[in-house]
Scaffold this motif. Structure first.
Motif, short mmCIF file in Angstrom:
data_model
loop_
_atom_site.label_atom_id
_atom_site.label_comp_id
_atom_site.label_asym_id
_atom_site.label_seq_id
_atom_site.Cartn_x
_atom_site.Cartn_y
_atom_site.Cartn_z
N LEU A 5 12.56 43.91 32.83
CA LEU A 5 12.02 45.24 33.14
C LEU A 5 10.50 45.16 33.18
O LEU A 5 9.87 44.74 32.20
N LYS A 6 9.93 45.53 34.31
CA LYS A 6 8.47 45.48 34.43
C LYS A 6 7.88 46.89 34.43
O LYS A 6 8.38 47.78 35.13
N PHE A 7 6.84 47.10 33.64
CA PHE A 7 6.20 48.40 33.57
C PHE A 7 4.78 48.30 34.09
O PHE A 7 3.98 47.49 33.62
N ARG A 200 -4.35 41.19 42.72
CA ARG A 200 -4.20 42.55 42.18
C ARG A 200 -2.78 43.07 42.38
O ARG A 200 -2.17 42.82 43.43
N GLY A 201 -2.29 43.75 41.40
CA GLY A 201 -0.92 44.25 41.46
C GLY A 201 0.11 43.18 41.17
O GLY A 201 1.31 43.37 41.36
N GLY A 202 -0.35 42.02 40.66
CA GLY A 202 0.50 40.84 40.54
C GLY A 202 1.57 40.87 39.45
O GLY A 202 2.37 39.94 39.36
N SER A 203 1.62 41.94 38.65
CA SER A 203 2.65 41.96 37.60
C SER A 203 4.06 42.10 38.18
O SER A 203 5.03 41.65 37.57
N ASP A 204 4.17 42.75 39.35
CA ASP A 204 5.50 42.84 39.99
C ASP A 204 6.00 41.43 40.30
O ASP A 204 7.15 41.08 40.06
N TYR A 205 5.11 40.65 40.88
CA TYR A 205 5.46 39.27 41.25
C TYR A 205 5.78 38.45 39.99
O TYR A 205 6.74 37.67 39.96
N ALA A 258 2.83 48.21 51.72
CA ALA A 258 3.40 49.22 50.82
C ALA A 258 3.06 48.85 49.38
O ALA A 258 3.63 47.92 48.81
N LYS A 259 2.14 49.58 48.80
CA LYS A 259 1.55 49.17 47.53
C LYS A 259 2.53 49.22 46.36
O LYS A 259 2.25 48.67 45.28
N VAL A 260 3.67 49.85 46.57
CA VAL A 260 4.61 49.98 45.45
C VAL A 260 5.08 48.61 44.93
O VAL A 260 5.46 48.47 43.78
#
Ligand code: ADP
Ligand code: ASP
Ligand code: MG
Length: 453
Positions: A5-7, A200-205, A258-260
């Protein structure tokens, strides 16, 4: 069964958000691992401090400490606050030592190291919160968990093989014994042990890579909207959430703006057929979006539209270049060091590359070495944006692209470059940046919601 689970930043950005995240984690029935971003605003704050020539480090420390300790004071009782403070101080003194040593500032990995510090503290806070609720939880940095990365500063890739070996030793036994590890997102460590961020935004990855490494059964990306939507809801207020998508659709949209989702989130999960869910931490009961191998057809023509701005078209001119594949190959090779190529298009005498504005100097530098006789000229057109339209069997719908370009023409925008047919799920084309938002709006109203504004 393991769920990752990623927050994201807003989902751990306040006392209320942290409590919501903790409740979501403990309610998960499978074995679980959480991956977290820094509290919202913290990464920007750290990057800003590095970019400020007159930065006052003492002020940075005070603000950083205040933001975290204020929230800690709101969620912990006295005893828990004391044990959190101890762990916080240990990490905080390492953070200060990193910034105080001016020699570090010249290290090419310094920026990655500093900008990824926020994750170390948000993970600590969440692990303490879950422990205070009576569960076993530990905060693991990427170093402790063994998340390995390769590549250049600010654009690392996860070394999935190495990560999976280390996670089997460091993380899996913990999970199997009922402990909930809370792992820092955003970065891995390179072979020298230095933090390397995934952009940036790399926690999803990071979450998807950790899911891959642990052979997880599900990766859940918990964010602040009801799943993957038909457009960025900030731009298109009547955007709707999408129930189901396949991997390619989500990957194309993420890659093209899509930045999501971080652009590279899908691949590590797709490789092992791990479904990815996008969920809203403010509204956990909403089903969100399920991304997997299958897909359900929708009634609307388009599923989702996204845009990526700050791009440039670099066009190489040479008579009958199309008949000189070796020259084309040589030209392509000159773009080998740019971060990403968003489009390539050729004609009899031109070859055009769509790249990020920041990569233009690098590409032009390399092209300068090319044998000038081979080339008649190079043109650069900056200030363009790429529009990505994804839908079911787009290519099979005769006349569809004509309708799309008709809509673009109706708002007076010019199409600068087209890529159709390279992917069977998306139609991509380039427009001037100033028209991009209007193009998204007209495509959405004409082909998704069916209501012209
Ligand atoms: P997080 O901090 O959880 O990683 P982000 O801000 O990175 O969250 O991503 C979520 C945001 O992405 C949403 O608030 C929304 O404004 C934006 N967004 C852009 N395109 C889309 C889309 N197609 N669907 C959903 N959200 C989108
Ligand atoms: N905190 C990092 C960022 O703001 C990583 C992330 O949020 O995914 O870019
Ligand atoms: Mg994000």
């Amino acid at each position: 069964m393991i769920t990752v689970l990623k927050f994201g930043g807003t989902s751990v950005g306040s006392a209320e958000a942290l409590k919501r995240a903790a409740n979501i984690i403990v309610a998960e029935k499978n074995d679980k691992v959480a991956v977290v971003s820094a509290m919202s605003g913290i990464t920007n704050f750290l990057v800003g401090a590095l970019e400020d020539k007159n930065v006052d480090l003492e002020e940075v420390y005070t603000k950083f400490e205040e933001r975290h300790m204020t929230v800690a004071g709101e969620i912990f009782d006295e005893e828990r606050l004391e044990s959190f403070r101890k762990d916080f101080d240990e990490r905080f003194s390492q953070f200060k030592a990193l910034l105080n040593d001016r020699d570090n500032w010249n290290d090419p990995f310094f920026k990655d190291n500093v900008s990824s510090q926020g994750e170390r503290f948000s993970s600590l806070m969440l692990a303490h919160l879950i422990s205070s609720m009576g569960y076993k939880s530990v905060a693991l940095t990427s170093e402790m968990a063994g998340v390995y990365a390769i590549g250049n500063p600010l654009s690392g890739s996860c070394d999935l093989k190495k990560t999976s070996v280390s996670m089997a030793m460091n993380v899996r036994p913990m999970v199997e014994s009922g402990v909930i590890p809370i792992i820092t997102g955003f970065y891995g460590i390179n072979e020298d042990g230095k933090p390397l961020t995934f952009g940036r935004g790399g926690s999803d990855y990071a979450a998807s890579a950790i899911g891959n490494a642990l052979d997880a059964d599900m990766v859940e990306i918990w964010t602040d909207v009801n799943g993957f939507m038909s457009a960025d809801p900030r731009l298109v207020p009547d955007a709707v959430s999408i129930e189901e998508m396949n991997y390619s659709e989500a990957a194309e949209l993420a890659y093209f703006g899509a930045k999501v989702l971080h652009p590279r989130t899908i691949e590590p999960a797709r490789m092992k057929h791990i479904p990815v869910k996008i969920k809203n931490s403010y509204q956990p009961e909403h089903p969100g979006t399920l991304i997997h191998n299958l897909r359900k057809k929708r009634d609307a023509l388009l599923k989702s539209v996204a845009m990526k701005s700050d791009l440039s078209i670099v066009t190489l001119r040479s008579g009958e270049i199309a008949y000189r594949p070796k020259l084309m190959a040589k030209a392509l090779d000159k773009f080998g060091e740019v971060d990403a190529i968003y489009g390539v298009s050729t004609s009899l005498s031109t070859m055009a590359f769509l790249i990020h504005n920041n990569d233009v100097p690098k590409a032009l530098g390399n092209l300068r070495d090319m044998d000038l006789e081979d080339l008649e000229g190079i043109d650069v057109k900056s200030g363009v944006a790429l529009i990505c339209a994804v839908g079911d069997d787009l290519l099979d719908r005769s006349g569809f692209s004509g309708e799309v370009f008709g809509a673009v023409k109706d708002i007076g925008a010019n199409v600068e470059m087209i890529s159709e047919g390279a992917s069977d799920v998306s139609l991509n084309f380039v427009v001037p940046t100033e028209s991009a938002a209007d193009v998204i709006k007209i495509l959405h109203s004409r082909f998704v919601s069916g209501v012209e504004q």
